[in-house]
Design an enzyme around this catalytic site. Structure first.
Site, PDB file in Angstrom:
ATOM      1  N   HIS A  51       0.819  -1.217   0.000  1.00 45.26           N
ATOM      2  CA  HIS A  51       0.000   0.000   0.000  1.00 45.26           C
ATOM      3  C   HIS A  51       0.855   1.271   0.000  1.00 45.26           C
ATOM      4  O   HIS A  51       0.361   2.337   0.372  1.00 45.26           O
ATOM      5  CB  HIS A  51      -0.931   0.012   1.209  1.00 45.26           C
ATOM      6  CG  HIS A  51      -1.970  -1.059   1.189  1.00 45.26           C
ATOM      7  ND1 HIS A  51      -2.865  -1.207   0.150  1.00 45.26           N
ATOM      8  CD2 HIS A  51      -2.253  -2.044   2.073  1.00 45.26           C
ATOM      9  CE1 HIS A  51      -3.658  -2.232   0.400  1.00 45.26           C
ATOM     10  NE2 HIS A  51      -3.310  -2.772   1.560  1.00 45.26           N
ATOM     11  N   HIS A 134       7.759  -7.845   3.051  1.00 47.09           N
ATOM     12  CA  HIS A 134       6.341  -7.535   3.164  1.00 47.09           C
ATOM     13  C   HIS A 134       5.567  -8.548   2.337  1.00 47.09           C
ATOM     14  O   HIS A 134       5.406  -8.399   1.123  1.00 47.09           O
ATOM     15  CB  HIS A 134       6.099  -6.104   2.663  1.00 47.09           C
ATOM     16  CG  HIS A 134       4.812  -5.518   3.137  1.00 47.09           C
ATOM     17  ND1 HIS A 134       4.664  -4.991   4.398  1.00 47.09           N
ATOM     18  CD2 HIS A 134       3.617  -5.371   2.525  1.00 47.09           C
ATOM     19  CE1 HIS A 134       3.428  -4.529   4.538  1.00 47.09           C
ATOM     20  NE2 HIS A 134       2.773  -4.759   3.416  1.00 47.09           N
TER      21      HIS A 134
END
Length: 241
Positions: A51, A134
Protein backbone atom coordinates in the site's frame (compact mmCIF):
# COMPACT_ATOMS: atom_id res chain seq x y z
CA UNK A 1 4.11 6.39 18.81
CA UNK A 2 4.56 9.83 20.35
CA UNK A 3 3.73 8.48 23.79
CA UNK A 4 5.92 5.38 23.66
CA UNK A 5 8.70 5.42 21.06
CA UNK A 6 11.27 8.01 22.27
CA UNK A 7 11.41 6.60 25.80
CA UNK A 8 11.46 3.02 24.52
CA UNK A 9 14.45 3.69 22.24
CA UNK A 10 16.35 5.37 25.07
CA UNK A 11 15.64 2.80 27.78
CA UNK A 12 16.58 -0.11 25.50
CA UNK A 13 19.76 1.47 24.11
CA UNK A 14 18.61 1.18 20.49
CA UNK A 15 21.21 2.20 17.90
CA UNK A 16 19.05 1.92 14.77
CA UNK A 17 15.27 2.18 14.57
CA UNK A 18 13.47 0.89 11.46
CA UNK A 19 9.71 1.42 11.11
CA UNK A 20 7.32 0.05 8.51
CA UNK A 21 4.91 2.92 7.80
CA UNK A 22 2.94 1.75 4.77
CA UNK A 23 -0.45 2.12 6.51
CA UNK A 24 0.38 5.10 8.71
CA UNK A 25 -1.88 7.59 6.90
CA UNK A 26 -5.30 6.95 8.44
CA UNK A 27 -4.85 3.22 8.02
CA UNK A 28 -3.89 3.15 4.33
CA UNK A 29 -0.76 4.36 2.57
CA UNK A 30 1.93 6.76 3.68
CA UNK A 31 2.68 10.49 3.49
CA UNK A 32 5.62 12.85 3.63
CA UNK A 33 4.19 14.44 6.79
CA UNK A 34 3.92 11.13 8.64
CA UNK A 35 7.43 10.10 7.57
CA UNK A 36 8.83 13.39 8.89
CA UNK A 37 6.98 12.94 12.18
CA UNK A 38 8.25 9.39 12.63
CA UNK A 39 11.81 10.47 11.87
CA UNK A 40 11.53 13.20 14.51
CA UNK A 41 10.40 10.56 17.01
CA UNK A 42 13.51 8.45 16.38
CA UNK A 43 13.07 6.47 13.16
CA UNK A 44 16.31 6.10 11.21
CA UNK A 45 14.78 4.27 8.26
CA UNK A 46 11.19 3.84 7.09
CA UNK A 47 10.10 0.83 5.03
CA UNK A 48 6.89 0.36 3.05
CA UNK A 49 4.78 -2.36 1.39
CA UNK A 50 1.99 -3.09 -1.07
CA UNK A 51 0.00 0.00 0.00
CA UNK A 52 3.03 2.30 -0.36
CA UNK A 53 1.27 4.61 -2.81
CA UNK A 54 -2.39 4.20 -1.88
CA UNK A 55 -2.02 7.86 -0.97
CA UNK A 56 -1.23 9.01 -4.52
CA UNK A 57 0.36 12.26 -3.38
CA UNK A 58 3.21 10.23 -1.92
CA UNK A 59 4.27 9.19 -5.43
CA UNK A 60 5.68 12.66 -5.99
CA UNK A 61 7.24 12.98 -2.53
CA UNK A 62 9.18 9.79 -1.89
CA UNK A 63 12.24 10.68 -3.98
CA UNK A 64 12.94 13.60 -1.62
CA UNK A 65 13.06 11.34 1.45
CA UNK A 66 16.51 9.77 1.62
CA UNK A 67 15.59 7.68 4.70
CA UNK A 68 12.62 5.91 3.07
CA UNK A 69 13.06 2.60 1.23
CA UNK A 70 10.29 0.93 -0.76
CA UNK A 71 9.97 -2.63 -2.13
CA UNK A 72 12.76 -2.93 -4.67
CA UNK A 73 11.11 -5.71 -6.67
CA UNK A 74 8.35 -3.46 -8.04
CA UNK A 75 10.42 -1.78 -10.73
CA UNK A 76 7.88 0.87 -11.75
CA UNK A 77 7.75 2.47 -8.30
CA UNK A 78 9.80 5.57 -7.48
CA UNK A 79 12.04 5.63 -4.44
CA UNK A 80 15.19 3.97 -3.17
CA UNK A 81 16.21 0.31 -3.40
CA UNK A 82 18.66 0.59 -0.50
CA UNK A 83 19.02 2.98 2.43
CA UNK A 84 22.26 3.01 4.40
CA UNK A 85 22.33 4.69 7.80
CA UNK A 86 25.50 5.38 9.77
CA UNK A 87 25.62 6.12 13.50
CA UNK A 88 28.31 5.82 16.16
CA UNK A 89 30.79 4.32 13.70
CA UNK A 90 28.33 1.61 12.59
CA UNK A 91 26.56 1.14 9.25
CA UNK A 92 23.28 -0.62 8.57
CA UNK A 93 21.83 -1.24 5.12
CA UNK A 94 18.04 -1.60 4.97
CA UNK A 95 16.18 -3.19 2.06
CA UNK A 96 12.49 -3.86 1.45
CA UNK A 97 10.90 -6.55 -0.74
CA UNK A 98 7.31 -7.45 -1.63
CA UNK A 99 5.90 -10.97 -1.67
CA UNK A 100 4.59 -12.65 -4.81
CA UNK A 101 1.76 -14.88 -3.48
CA UNK A 102 -1.78 -13.66 -2.63
CA UNK A 103 -0.78 -10.01 -2.40
CA UNK A 104 -1.87 -7.08 -4.61
CA UNK A 105 0.20 -5.79 -6.24
CA UNK A 106 2.75 -8.59 -6.18
CA UNK A 107 6.46 -8.11 -6.63
CA UNK A 108 8.89 -9.65 -9.09
CA UNK A 109 10.88 -12.67 -7.90
CA UNK A 110 12.02 -11.65 -4.37
CA UNK A 111 14.78 -14.26 -4.24
CA UNK A 112 16.49 -12.85 -7.32
CA UNK A 113 15.94 -9.28 -6.10
CA UNK A 114 17.52 -10.15 -2.74
CA UNK A 115 20.57 -11.62 -4.48
CA UNK A 116 21.01 -8.43 -6.50
CA UNK A 117 20.62 -6.07 -3.55
CA UNK A 118 22.92 -8.05 -1.26
CA UNK A 119 25.57 -8.04 -3.97
CA UNK A 120 25.34 -4.26 -4.24
CA UNK A 121 25.54 -3.81 -0.46
CA UNK A 122 28.49 -6.17 -0.08
CA UNK A 123 30.21 -4.13 -2.78
CA UNK A 124 29.86 -1.09 -0.51
CA UNK A 125 31.79 -2.92 2.22
CA UNK A 126 28.71 -3.18 4.45
CA UNK A 127 27.94 -6.46 6.21
CA UNK A 128 24.99 -5.49 8.43
CA UNK A 129 21.77 -5.83 6.41
CA UNK A 130 18.13 -5.74 7.53
CA UNK A 131 15.40 -6.94 5.16
CA UNK A 132 11.74 -6.04 5.66
CA UNK A 133 9.90 -8.73 3.70
CA UNK A 134 6.34 -7.54 3.16
CA UNK A 135 4.54 -10.74 2.28
CA UNK A 136 1.18 -12.45 2.80
CA UNK A 137 2.08 -16.12 3.19
CA UNK A 138 4.09 -17.54 6.07
CA UNK A 139 5.61 -20.17 3.77
CA UNK A 140 7.09 -17.55 1.47
CA UNK A 141 8.54 -15.63 4.40
CA UNK A 142 10.07 -18.75 5.94
CA UNK A 143 11.54 -19.86 2.62
CA UNK A 144 13.21 -16.50 1.99
CA UNK A 145 14.51 -16.45 5.57
CA UNK A 146 16.27 -19.78 5.08
CA UNK A 147 17.46 -18.74 1.61
CA UNK A 148 19.19 -15.70 3.07
CA UNK A 149 20.47 -17.35 6.25
CA UNK A 150 24.05 -16.26 6.84
CA UNK A 151 23.85 -13.56 4.16
CA UNK A 152 21.85 -10.86 5.94
CA UNK A 153 21.63 -9.83 9.59
CA UNK A 154 17.85 -9.81 9.99
CA UNK A 155 14.82 -10.91 7.96
CA UNK A 156 11.69 -9.39 9.49
CA UNK A 157 8.29 -10.16 8.01
CA UNK A 158 5.54 -7.55 7.83
CA UNK A 159 2.06 -7.17 6.30
CA UNK A 160 -0.17 -9.61 8.24
CA UNK A 161 -0.35 -7.34 11.32
CA UNK A 162 -0.35 -10.14 13.94
CA UNK A 163 2.97 -10.78 15.68
CA UNK A 164 4.19 -14.36 15.34
CA UNK A 165 5.88 -16.40 18.06
CA UNK A 166 8.81 -17.69 15.97
CA UNK A 167 11.56 -15.12 16.51
CA UNK A 168 14.88 -16.96 16.40
CA UNK A 169 18.43 -16.85 15.05
CA UNK A 170 18.91 -19.03 11.96
CA UNK A 171 22.13 -20.85 11.12
CA UNK A 172 24.74 -18.40 9.91
CA UNK A 173 23.62 -15.63 12.24
CA UNK A 174 20.43 -14.31 10.64
CA UNK A 175 17.69 -13.10 12.98
CA UNK A 176 14.23 -14.03 11.77
CA UNK A 177 10.54 -13.50 12.55
CA UNK A 178 7.58 -14.24 10.27
CA UNK A 179 5.70 -11.09 11.30
CA UNK A 180 6.77 -8.31 13.64
CA UNK A 181 3.17 -7.26 14.29
CA UNK A 182 1.49 -3.89 14.02
CA UNK A 183 1.19 -0.55 15.73
CA UNK A 184 -2.44 0.28 16.39
CA UNK A 185 -5.46 -0.05 18.62
CA UNK A 186 -5.49 -3.13 20.85
CA UNK A 187 -9.25 -3.66 20.49
CA UNK A 188 -9.45 -3.82 16.70
CA UNK A 189 -9.38 -6.09 13.68
CA UNK A 190 -5.84 -5.62 12.39
CA UNK A 191 -6.02 -2.01 13.59
CA UNK A 192 -9.37 -1.32 11.96
CA UNK A 193 -12.79 -0.63 13.49
CA UNK A 194 -14.38 -3.85 14.76
CA UNK A 195 -17.99 -3.18 13.66
CA UNK A 196 -16.89 -2.18 10.16
CA UNK A 197 -14.79 -5.31 9.82
CA UNK A 198 -17.66 -7.53 10.95
CA UNK A 199 -20.05 -5.92 8.46
CA UNK A 200 -17.61 -6.46 5.60
CA UNK A 201 -17.04 -10.11 6.50
CA UNK A 202 -20.47 -11.14 7.82
CA UNK A 203 -22.84 -9.09 5.66
CA UNK A 204 -20.63 -8.72 2.55
CA UNK A 205 -21.09 -4.94 2.60
CA UNK A 206 -18.10 -2.97 1.33
CA UNK A 207 -18.23 -0.18 3.87
CA UNK A 208 -15.10 1.90 4.15
CA UNK A 209 -12.54 0.75 6.67
CA UNK A 210 -11.77 3.18 9.48
CA UNK A 211 -8.93 2.85 12.00
CA UNK A 212 -10.10 1.78 15.44
CA UNK A 213 -9.76 4.21 18.34
CA UNK A 214 -8.67 3.45 21.89
CA UNK A 215 -5.53 2.42 23.79
CA UNK A 216 -2.84 1.30 21.38
CA UNK A 217 0.20 -0.93 21.25
CA UNK A 218 3.50 -1.07 19.41
CA UNK A 219 4.79 -4.47 18.26
CA UNK A 220 8.26 -5.16 16.95
CA UNK A 221 11.57 -6.89 17.45
CA UNK A 222 14.93 -5.97 18.96
CA UNK A 223 17.94 -7.60 17.29
CA UNK A 224 21.55 -7.53 18.44
CA UNK A 225 24.11 -7.57 15.61
CA UNK A 226 27.87 -8.03 16.08
CA UNK A 227 30.70 -6.37 14.17
CA UNK A 228 30.62 -9.12 11.54
CA UNK A 229 26.98 -8.43 10.73
CA UNK A 230 25.76 -11.58 12.49
CA UNK A 231 22.65 -11.52 14.64
CA UNK A 232 23.44 -12.87 18.10
CA UNK A 233 20.02 -12.33 19.69
CA UNK A 234 16.50 -11.42 18.63
CA UNK A 235 13.41 -10.92 20.75
CA UNK A 236 9.91 -9.69 20.05
CA UNK A 237 8.20 -7.04 22.15
CA UNK A 238 4.80 -5.47 22.72
CA UNK A 239 4.54 -2.06 24.38
CA UNK A 240 1.12 -0.84 25.49
CA UNK A 241 0.02 2.79 25.61
Amino acid sequence: MKAILPGFLSSNGIDFCVINAENSTHGLGCSEKICSELKALGADVITLGNHSFSNYEFLGKIDKLDYVVRPANVKSWPGKDIVVVQKNGMKLAVINLLGQINIIPSGDNPFEAADRLIGEINGMGINSILLDYHSETTSEKCALGYYLAGRVSVVVGTHTHVQTADSRVLDGGTGYITDAGMTGSVDSVLGMDIDTSIRRLKDKISVRYEPSEGPAMINGIIAEIDNEGKCTKIRRFTEYE
